[in-house]
Design a protein around this motif. Structure first.
Motif, short mmCIF file in Angstrom:
data_model
loop_
_atom_site.label_atom_id
_atom_site.label_comp_id
_atom_site.label_asym_id
_atom_site.label_seq_id
_atom_site.Cartn_x
_atom_site.Cartn_y
_atom_site.Cartn_z
N ASN A 123 -0.39 17.86 -4.32
CA ASN A 123 -0.94 16.84 -5.21
C ASN A 123 -0.18 16.77 -6.51
O ASN A 123 -0.15 15.75 -7.17
CB ASN A 123 -2.40 17.12 -5.50
CG ASN A 123 -3.29 16.45 -4.49
OD1 ASN A 123 -3.15 15.27 -4.26
ND2 ASN A 123 -4.16 17.20 -3.87
N GLU A 173 7.53 6.53 4.37
CA GLU A 173 6.28 5.78 4.33
C GLU A 173 6.58 4.31 4.09
O GLU A 173 7.16 3.95 3.08
CB GLU A 173 5.38 6.35 3.24
CG GLU A 173 3.97 5.83 3.39
CD GLU A 173 2.99 6.61 2.56
OE1 GLU A 173 2.88 7.83 2.75
OE2 GLU A 173 2.35 5.98 1.70
N ASN A 217 4.82 0.72 3.77
CA ASN A 217 3.53 0.06 3.52
C ASN A 217 2.35 0.96 3.89
O ASN A 217 1.45 0.58 4.64
CB ASN A 217 3.45 -1.27 4.27
CG ASN A 217 2.24 -2.08 3.83
OD1 ASN A 217 1.66 -1.84 2.76
ND2 ASN A 217 1.83 -3.04 4.65
N GLY A 218 2.37 2.18 3.34
CA GLY A 218 1.24 3.09 3.52
C GLY A 218 1.19 3.82 4.84
O GLY A 218 0.25 4.56 5.10
N ARG A 219 2.17 3.63 5.69
CA ARG A 219 2.17 4.19 7.03
C ARG A 219 3.38 5.10 7.20
O ARG A 219 4.48 4.69 6.84
CB ARG A 219 2.31 3.03 8.02
CG ARG A 219 1.57 3.10 9.28
CD ARG A 219 1.81 1.81 10.04
NE ARG A 219 1.06 0.68 9.45
CZ ARG A 219 -0.05 0.18 9.98
NH1 ARG A 219 -0.51 0.65 11.11
NH2 ARG A 219 -0.68 -0.82 9.40
N GLN A 220 3.20 6.29 7.74
CA GLN A 220 4.34 7.17 7.97
C GLN A 220 5.04 6.74 9.26
O GLN A 220 4.39 6.64 10.30
CB GLN A 220 3.88 8.62 8.15
CG GLN A 220 3.02 9.12 7.03
CD GLN A 220 3.71 10.15 6.19
OE1 GLN A 220 4.53 10.92 6.68
NE2 GLN A 220 3.38 10.17 4.92
#
Lengths: 374, 412
Positions: free
Chosen positions: A47, A96, A98-101
């Motif tokens: 994080n 990544e 658009n938010g997708r791996q």
């Protein structure tokens, strides 16, 4: 003939060498893990900085090099979970989008001794990841890597080496050439490098320099537009006594097939080491309404003809006992990974061909060949 | 498209047994799907149209998933981790603050509040939603429903069964949805009264205070073991997971973190206890407001059999109730304040429910369907009312109606 296959993806996330090194050994100690349960120490560190992961290999893009108009090299600074590689091996690179791996396999192009790992990617028409790398990956971005994998490495032999490369198939071979200890032996190395135009050949200037500098390295650029594609005659013309050589081959499917057939005819198949470089792009079958293909359950090593039912029914019919719940797409209990193939969502009718995708078995109907990781 | 046929439960071989069916009566309020459709004037065609509209809302948002969703959940995880670390830090900081005693208590209280908020976020907006598979499409292992584990006593593997499957599939079907009464309370007038239910308010209070332990034990399905439907041996893996998680979870909060404070073991332990209690009370309040306020419908056993998609959406809508509030309230409630949207679209990222609510409400209005919503204090007051009212036997007007009771038992 040794056949190593890039399409068998290395697991992108698990590091086989779970032995932590350096400060990670302290951070991952038993007491801290107990305090950080259930998320684990790594999640807290990630994080703050994704490179501080205790579990995943992550790398920061520290430079980008434009090799040719359509080929880009990413220079990567790996985190402490990277355990190195052998020249010729590949990694699964995840970015990544658009938010997708999204993951693809790429050969490493740098030398083993290079502090930075280099991956050279040629833009493919319609290629989701290659275009993303060409257009959107910036210096400072963090990508994920699998441990290096693959059997396509320099064989231990005193025989002269013949390397045959085509297009972006040059990348693992470039890694080998960069890793060779040129002063250590007199073993001759010849590279036949196929390119449509020499201007589009990746690494050509560096290869020419190497040929000028190292007497035991011979570079044979083959411009297919002028000299034609690989043939039996062409090999004999460019390389004297090919039978003496140990050959390494990596390139597009057509080149691979031509060389393989020729070597078989020459009875030299056992002197040919090759890497199937071209990953089949996910493809939706032309006629998705026709029930066709096979369903492969890779983990349990079962194989059935597609019956047209949903995958949960087919898995059960094949004698598997996958976890399930509602059997109508609500609860996600039957979710598993589809390694390859196209499925249709029985509720929305949507077709999906993305490899390594999480699907719900109970509402997924295979369209053509499908491989599931159960 | 063969969506309708794929959606029915006719192929569900292993799990079509109702729970403790012999004990379920029908009543004027708990209706069969047909009676419910009639009550709300929904013809088969209207139900189908409603289902198509709901599907369209779902598809629109699924297709739109992207960076916005991934960034949202990651940001929330960062905030949650920050609150957690800060909360634990403040608890320890209250020890040197003892030198100035008036300072120690506010520092300690701030630590408890921060840790409590972290646990609420972890369990509700993050854990609950990730475990529903709302973020499986991201391909990020940290957001994967199968591997995510939350900061609560219940092991996620057990929860995914009792909640995602049983509760979300059989929502508000009395006798099948074990969240109706959690196996100990009487939350429906179709559950026959017994003197033991005089303790309803007491059980509710105990459950609220120990909600995470309650949720964890809920997965054991003790009432089904007692009735002989399940054996202890069958439930052994569930019990084992509960034990392993409890050791880790309680070991962390009540042993390891307090032990780090040496002689100040007790104040740290107490801090963890209060933070967990805070989370328990909040989670209980929000969750009980999801299905038990006045006006929420309950269904008879056959409701999920051969149900069309339209009928399923209809049942989810009638079986859930929303809470009104601001953006922060929705986040802190894990967007379960949009319980209706959550039940209609359990695998759509929950931060979208506020937008979807507008679209759902418009459809409800068109079909003359109720949309149960209200502020927390009003909704919760009716839940408390139900808990108290059902502690006593049904009043005359609520008595089970013989004819429909016969239907229910026949169907079961």
């Amino acid at each position: 003939m040794t056949n190593t296959n890039l399409t068998t993806q290395a697991n992108p996330k698990t590091n086989p060498n779970s032995q932590l090194q350096g400060w990670r050994k302290f951070a991952g100690n038993e007491l801290l893990e107990r305090l950080a349960t259930p998320h684990g120490v790594s999640q807290y560190l990630e994080n703050i900085n994704p490179l501080w992961s205790l579990t995943d290999i992550r790398a920061k893009v520290v430079a980008r090099q434009q090799e040719t108009a359509d080929a880009t090299t990413l220079v990567l600074k790996t985190n402490g979970n990277w355990r190195g590689f052998t020249a010729g091996q590949f990694v699964t690179l995840s970015v990544e989008i658009n938010g997708r791996q999204v993951s693809r396999c790429y050969s490493i192009s740098s030398a083993e001794s290079d502090e930075r790992v280099r991956i050279t990617v040629r833009r493919k028409q319609g290629g989701e990841v290659s275009n993303f790398i060409a257009d959107h990956v910036e210096i400072g971005d963090v990508v994920s890597l699998s441990p290096a994998a693959g059997e396509f490495v320099l064989p231990t032999t005193d025989k002269p080496l013949l390397m045959i490369a085509g297009g972006s198939g040059i990348t693992p071979i470039m890694s080998m050439l960069r890793s060779l200890d040129w002063a250590a032996s007199k073993q001759p190395v010849t590279l036949m490098y196929y390119a449509r135009e020499t201007a589009t050949a990746i690494f050509q200037p560096e290869l020419e320099q190497l040929a000028d500098k190292q007497g035991r390295f011979v570079l044979r650029m083959v411009n297919t537009a002028e000299q034609g594609r690989y043939s039996n005659k062409q090999l004999d013309k460019l390389v004297e006594d090919a039978a003496n050589y140990q050959t390494l081959l990596c390139g597009p499917a057509s080149l691979m097939a031509a060389v393989e057939a020729d070597y078989e005819q020459r009875g030299l198949s056992d002197q040919l080491l090759l890497e199937r470089f071209t990953l089949p792009e996910p493809r939706i079958p032309e006629n998705p309404d026709v029930v066709s293909g096979d369903v492969m359950f890779s983990h349990s090593e079962r194989y059935v003809a597609n019956s047209g039912e949903n995958l949960l029914e087919q898995a059960e019919a094949a004698g598997l006992q996958p976890e399930f719940g509602c059997r109508r797409g609500i609860c996600h209990r039957c979710t598993c990974t589809k390694s390859s193939g196209t499925v249709r969502d029985a509720i929305t009718g949507e077709l999906s061909a993305t490899p390594n995708e999480a699907i719900r078995l109970c509402v997924s109907v295979p369209v053509g060949d499908v491989t599931l990781d159960i | 498209m063969n969506a309708q046929t794929d959606f029915t439960l006719t192929n569900n071989k292993a799990n079509n047994k109702p729970i403790g069916n012999a004990h379920i009566l029908s009543s004027e309020t708990v209706l069969s799907p047909d009676a419910m459709a009639e009550k709300y004037g929904m013809t088969a065609a209207a139900l189908e149209e409603f289902g198509t509209k709901m599907d369209a809302i779902r598809d629109k948002h699924l297709a739109d998933r992207g960076d916005r969703d991934t960034s949202y959940i990651r940001k929330l995880i960062r905030v949650q981790r920050g609150l957690e670390v800060a909360g634990r830090g403040l608890l320890y900081a209250s020890i040197p603050a003892l030198l100035v005693p008036p300072l120690a208590i506010p520092v300690w209280a701030a630590g408890v509040a921060s840790l409590g908020l972290a646990k609420i976020l972890d369990n509700m907006e993050i854990g609950h939603n990730i475990m529903h598979g709302q973020y499986d499409w991201t391909g990020d292992p940290a957001l994967n429903s199968k591997t995510f584990e939350w900061d609560a006593a219940s092991p996620s593997a057990n929860w995914r069964n009792s909640h995602n499957y049983e509760h979300h599939t059989y929502t508000n079907i009395v006798g099948k949805d074990r969240d109706v009464g959690y196996g100990t309370m009487r939350m429906s007038d179709a559950q026959p009264w017994h003197p033991v239910y005089l303790g309803n308010p007491l059980y509710a209070t105990l459950l609220a205070l120990n909600f995470d332990a309650g949720v964890s034990l809920h997965d054991l399905e003790i009432e089904r073991i007692r009735s002989g439907e399940l054996t202890w041996k069958e439930q052994l893996p569930v019990l084992k997971r509960i034990g392993q998680k409890a050791v880790k979870q309680y070991g962390k909060d009540y042993l390891f973190f307090p032990a780090l404070a040496g002689p100040f073991f007790l104040p740290i332990l107490l801090g963890n206890l209060v933070a967990n209690g805070m989370r328990n009370l909040w989670a209980f309040t929000i969750i009980f407001c999801g299905h038990f306020p006045d006006g929420v419908e309950q269904f008879t056993n056959e409701a999920a059999d051969n149900e069309t998609r339209g009928q399923w959406y209809f049942r989810q809508l009638l079986g859930s109730a929303n809470l009104e509030g601001g953006k922060l309230f929705h986040i802190m409630s894990g967007n379960l304040s949009h319980q209706i949207e959550h039940h209609l679209f359990p695998d759509v990222p929950a931060h979208r429910y506020a937008e979807m609510a507008v679209e759902v409400q418009a459809e409800c209005k068109k079909h003359g369907l109720p949309y149960n919503t209200g502020p927390l204090h009003k909704q919760f007051a009716t839940v408390v009312g139900r808990i108290c009212r059902l502690a006593l036997p049904n009043r005359k007007g609520d008595k089970p109606n013989n004819e429909s009771a016969g239907n229910t038992l026949a169907a079961a």
